[in-house]
Design an enzyme around this catalytic site. Structure first.
Site, PDB file in Angstrom:
ATOM      1  N   SER A   1       3.308  -1.790  10.557  1.00 21.21           N
ATOM      2  CA  SER A   1       4.753  -1.856  10.815  1.00 21.21           C
ATOM      3  C   SER A   1       5.355  -3.227  10.546  1.00 21.21           C
ATOM      4  O   SER A   1       6.312  -3.637  11.208  1.00 21.21           O
ATOM      5  CB  SER A   1       5.068  -1.408  12.249  1.00 21.21           C
ATOM      6  OG  SER A   1       4.684  -0.058  12.426  1.00 21.21           O
TER       7      SER A   1
ATOM      8  N   GLU B   1      -5.652  -4.589  11.047  1.00 21.39           N
ATOM      9  CA  GLU B   1      -4.680  -3.497  11.153  1.00 21.39           C
ATOM     10  C   GLU B   1      -4.953  -2.650  12.392  1.00 21.39           C
ATOM     11  O   GLU B   1      -5.754  -1.714  12.339  1.00 21.39           O
ATOM     12  CB  GLU B   1      -4.771  -2.600   9.912  1.00 21.39           C
ATOM     13  CG  GLU B   1      -4.406  -3.277   8.617  1.00 21.39           C
ATOM     14  CD  GLU B   1      -3.761  -2.289   7.652  1.00 21.39           C
ATOM     15  OE1 GLU B   1      -2.670  -2.572   7.179  1.00 21.39           O
ATOM     16  OE2 GLU B   1      -4.343  -1.227   7.398  1.00 21.39           O
TER      17      GLU B   1
ATOM     18  N   GLY C   1       2.513   2.536  10.828  1.00 17.34           N
ATOM     19  CA  GLY C   1       3.515   3.585  10.644  1.00 17.34           C
ATOM     20  C   GLY C   1       4.267   3.970  11.903  1.00 17.34           C
ATOM     21  O   GLY C   1       4.934   5.007  11.939  1.00 17.34           O
TER      22      GLY C   1
ATOM     23  N   GLU D   1      -7.062   4.939   7.503  1.00 22.08           N
ATOM     24  CA  GLU D   1      -6.817   6.343   7.132  1.00 22.08           C
ATOM     25  C   GLU D   1      -8.018   6.922   6.389  1.00 22.08           C
ATOM     26  O   GLU D   1      -8.286   8.121   6.462  1.00 22.08           O
ATOM     27  CB  GLU D   1      -5.525   6.443   6.301  1.00 22.08           C
ATOM     28  CG  GLU D   1      -4.302   6.246   7.186  1.00 22.08           C
ATOM     29  CD  GLU D   1      -3.076   5.706   6.481  1.00 22.08           C
ATOM     30  OE1 GLU D   1      -3.040   5.691   5.235  1.00 22.08           O
ATOM     31  OE2 GLU D   1      -2.145   5.274   7.193  1.00 22.08           O
TER      32      GLU D   1
ATOM     33  N   HIS E   1      -9.677   1.253   4.664  1.00 21.83           N
ATOM     34  CA  HIS E   1      -8.424   1.488   5.404  1.00 21.83           C
ATOM     35  C   HIS E   1      -8.686   2.511   6.508  1.00 21.83           C
ATOM     36  O   HIS E   1      -9.475   3.440   6.335  1.00 21.83           O
ATOM     37  CB  HIS E   1      -7.344   2.001   4.441  1.00 21.83           C
ATOM     38  CG  HIS E   1      -5.987   2.007   5.065  1.00 21.83           C
ATOM     39  ND1 HIS E   1      -5.577   3.010   5.912  1.00 21.83           N
ATOM     40  CD2 HIS E   1      -4.962   1.123   4.993  1.00 21.83           C
ATOM     41  CE1 HIS E   1      -4.351   2.736   6.332  1.00 21.83           C
ATOM     42  NE2 HIS E   1      -3.958   1.597   5.786  1.00 21.83           N
TER      43      HIS E   1
ATOM     44  N   GLY F   1       2.701  -0.894   4.383  1.00 18.73           N
ATOM     45  CA  GLY F   1       2.781   0.525   4.029  1.00 18.73           C
ATOM     46  C   GLY F   1       4.234   0.933   3.849  1.00 18.73           C
ATOM     47  O   GLY F   1       4.833   0.702   2.805  1.00 18.73           O
ATOM     48  N   GLY F   2       4.819   1.527   4.890  1.00 16.56           N
ATOM     49  CA  GLY F   2       6.179   2.083   4.820  1.00 16.56           C
ATOM     50  C   GLY F   2       7.204   1.159   4.180  1.00 16.56           C
ATOM     51  O   GLY F   2       7.963   1.587   3.295  1.00 16.56           O
TER      52      GLY F   2
ATOM     53  N   ASN G   1       0.872  -1.178   0.000  1.00 13.29           N
ATOM     54  CA  ASN G   1       0.000   0.000   0.000  1.00 13.29           C
ATOM     55  C   ASN G   1       0.907   1.225   0.000  1.00 13.29           C
ATOM     56  O   ASN G   1       1.421   1.616   1.043  1.00 13.29           O
ATOM     57  CB  ASN G   1      -0.897  -0.036   1.253  1.00 13.29           C
ATOM     58  CG  ASN G   1      -1.770   1.201   1.381  1.00 13.29           C
ATOM     59  OD1 ASN G   1      -1.862   2.000   0.450  1.00 13.29           O
ATOM     60  ND2 ASN G   1      -2.415   1.347   2.531  1.00 13.29           N
ATOM     61  N   TRP G   2       1.099   1.793  -1.188  1.00  9.36           N
ATOM     62  CA  TRP G   2       2.033   2.917  -1.302  1.00  9.36           C
ATOM     63  C   TRP G   2       1.441   4.206  -0.723  1.00  9.36           C
ATOM     64  O   TRP G   2       2.143   5.212  -0.607  1.00  9.36           O
ATOM     65  CB  TRP G   2       2.410   3.149  -2.764  1.00  9.36           C
ATOM     66  CG  TRP G   2       3.312   2.104  -3.356  1.00  9.36           C
ATOM     67  CD1 TRP G   2       3.841   1.005  -2.738  1.00  9.36           C
ATOM     68  CD2 TRP G   2       3.810   2.077  -4.703  1.00  9.36           C
ATOM     69  NE1 TRP G   2       4.633   0.300  -3.620  1.00  9.36           N
ATOM     70  CE2 TRP G   2       4.623   0.929  -4.828  1.00  9.36           C
ATOM     71  CE3 TRP G   2       3.646   2.890  -5.825  1.00  9.36           C
ATOM     72  CZ2 TRP G   2       5.263   0.595  -6.018  1.00  9.36           C
ATOM     73  CZ3 TRP G   2       4.286   2.563  -7.012  1.00  9.36           C
ATOM     74  CH2 TRP G   2       5.084   1.420  -7.112  1.00  9.36           C
ATOM     75  N   LYS G   3       0.143   4.178  -0.421  1.00  6.46           N
ATOM     76  CA  LYS G   3      -0.542   5.383   0.087  1.00  6.46           C
ATOM     77  C   LYS G   3      -0.296   6.560  -0.885  1.00  6.46           C
ATOM     78  O   LYS G   3      -0.354   6.329  -2.089  1.00  6.46           O
ATOM     79  CB  LYS G   3      -0.104   5.676   1.520  1.00  6.46           C
ATOM     80  CG  LYS G   3      -0.273   4.435   2.413  1.00  6.46           C
ATOM     81  CD  LYS G   3      -0.123   4.700   3.863  1.00  6.46           C
ATOM     82  CE  LYS G   3      -0.304   3.390   4.637  1.00  6.46           C
ATOM     83  NZ  LYS G   3      -0.259   3.559   6.072  1.00  6.46           N
TER      84      LYS G   3
END
Ligand code: PGA
Length: 239
Positions: free
Chosen positions: A201, A165, A171, A96, A94, A221-222, A7-9
């Site tokens: 994470s 999640e 993150g 976010e 998600h 993500g990251g 997930n590159w966001k």
């Protein structure tokens, strides 16, 4: 089959960087030669066409879809538009996006639209559960989110993937313990979910512990923005 989703966001900032990152993941996967884990990359929507042309082994996914099929919805992207790029997976709900106001009803509509188009929904749950909350409280929060998002849908082992999640792990560099993630996964499977991913994470170092604990993959993500790190996660979930 295990599923590893990048997930590159809202990253990266240029189409060149997006193309380069996608090509590196694609090439790395080719070298690894592992066909036993499905690998999906979800770039920002505006980069879907460029990334589409850079991928072959790696599947292309989307981060979001509109809750309506078509019409006057400024800034939205329809499921049919995603299908133009042969997208087979789409993240929904998600945390976010939930934090931006997306609700269970919209999430449910998105899942219906995706299934109609044969795009596999990856539903994120865990929003609203506080760090340190009792295990039973977290279980009832995710059960409520699953029920609300799948109202009117017959859950089968194949039509929905769920990503557990915990928001406090996203993150932060502080993942949930593999034992907690595995406990949530068995709870979710008990609700009829076929495949359960963990997200929050996950990185190249800890991924193997989640794989060993019995998770079906990860939503990353990251660590998905560094291709070597991401490939380590893919490797950890490949048998
Ligand atoms: P993270 O994000 O890997 O950076 O914690 C996971 C996610 O938000 O899906």
């Amino acid at each position: 089959m295990k599923l590893i989703v990048a997930n590159w966001k809202m990253n990266p900032q240029t189409v060149d960087e997006a193309r380069t990152l996608a090509s590196k993941v694609e090439h790395g996967l080719l070298v690894l030669n592992r066909a036993d884990a499905e690998t999906v990359v979800c770039p920002p929507a505006v980069f879907l066409p460029a990334v589409f042309h850079a991928l072959h082994l790696v599947k292309l996914g989307a981060q979001n879809v509109a809750a309506e099929e078509q019409g006057a919805f400024t800034g939205e992207i329809s499921g049919a538009q995603l299908s133009e790029y042969q997208i087979k997976h789409c993240i929904v709900g998600h945390s976010e996006r939930r934090a931006m106001g997306e609700d269970d009803e919209q999430i449910g509509k998105k899942i219906h639209i995706l299934l109609k188009l044969k795009i596999h929904p990856i539903l994120c749950v865990g929003f609203g559960a506080k760090k340190g909350a009792a295990e039973n409280t977290v279980k009832s929060i995710v059960a409520k989110q699953i029920r609300a998002a799948t109202a009117g849908l017959r859950l089968t082992k194949d039509n929905l993937t769920v990503a557990y999640e915990p928001v406090w792990a996203i993150g932060t560099g502080k993942p949930a313990t593999p034992a907690h993630a595995a406990d949530m996964a068995s709870h979710l499977r008990g609700l009829g979910v076929g495949r359960v991913l963990y997200g929050g994470s996950m990185d190249g170092k800890n991924a193997a512990h989640f794989a060993e604990a019995g998770l079906d993959g990860g939503l990353i993500g990251g660590a998905s923005l560094k291709y070597e790190e991401f490939l380590k996660i893919v490797l950890a979930f490949s048998s």
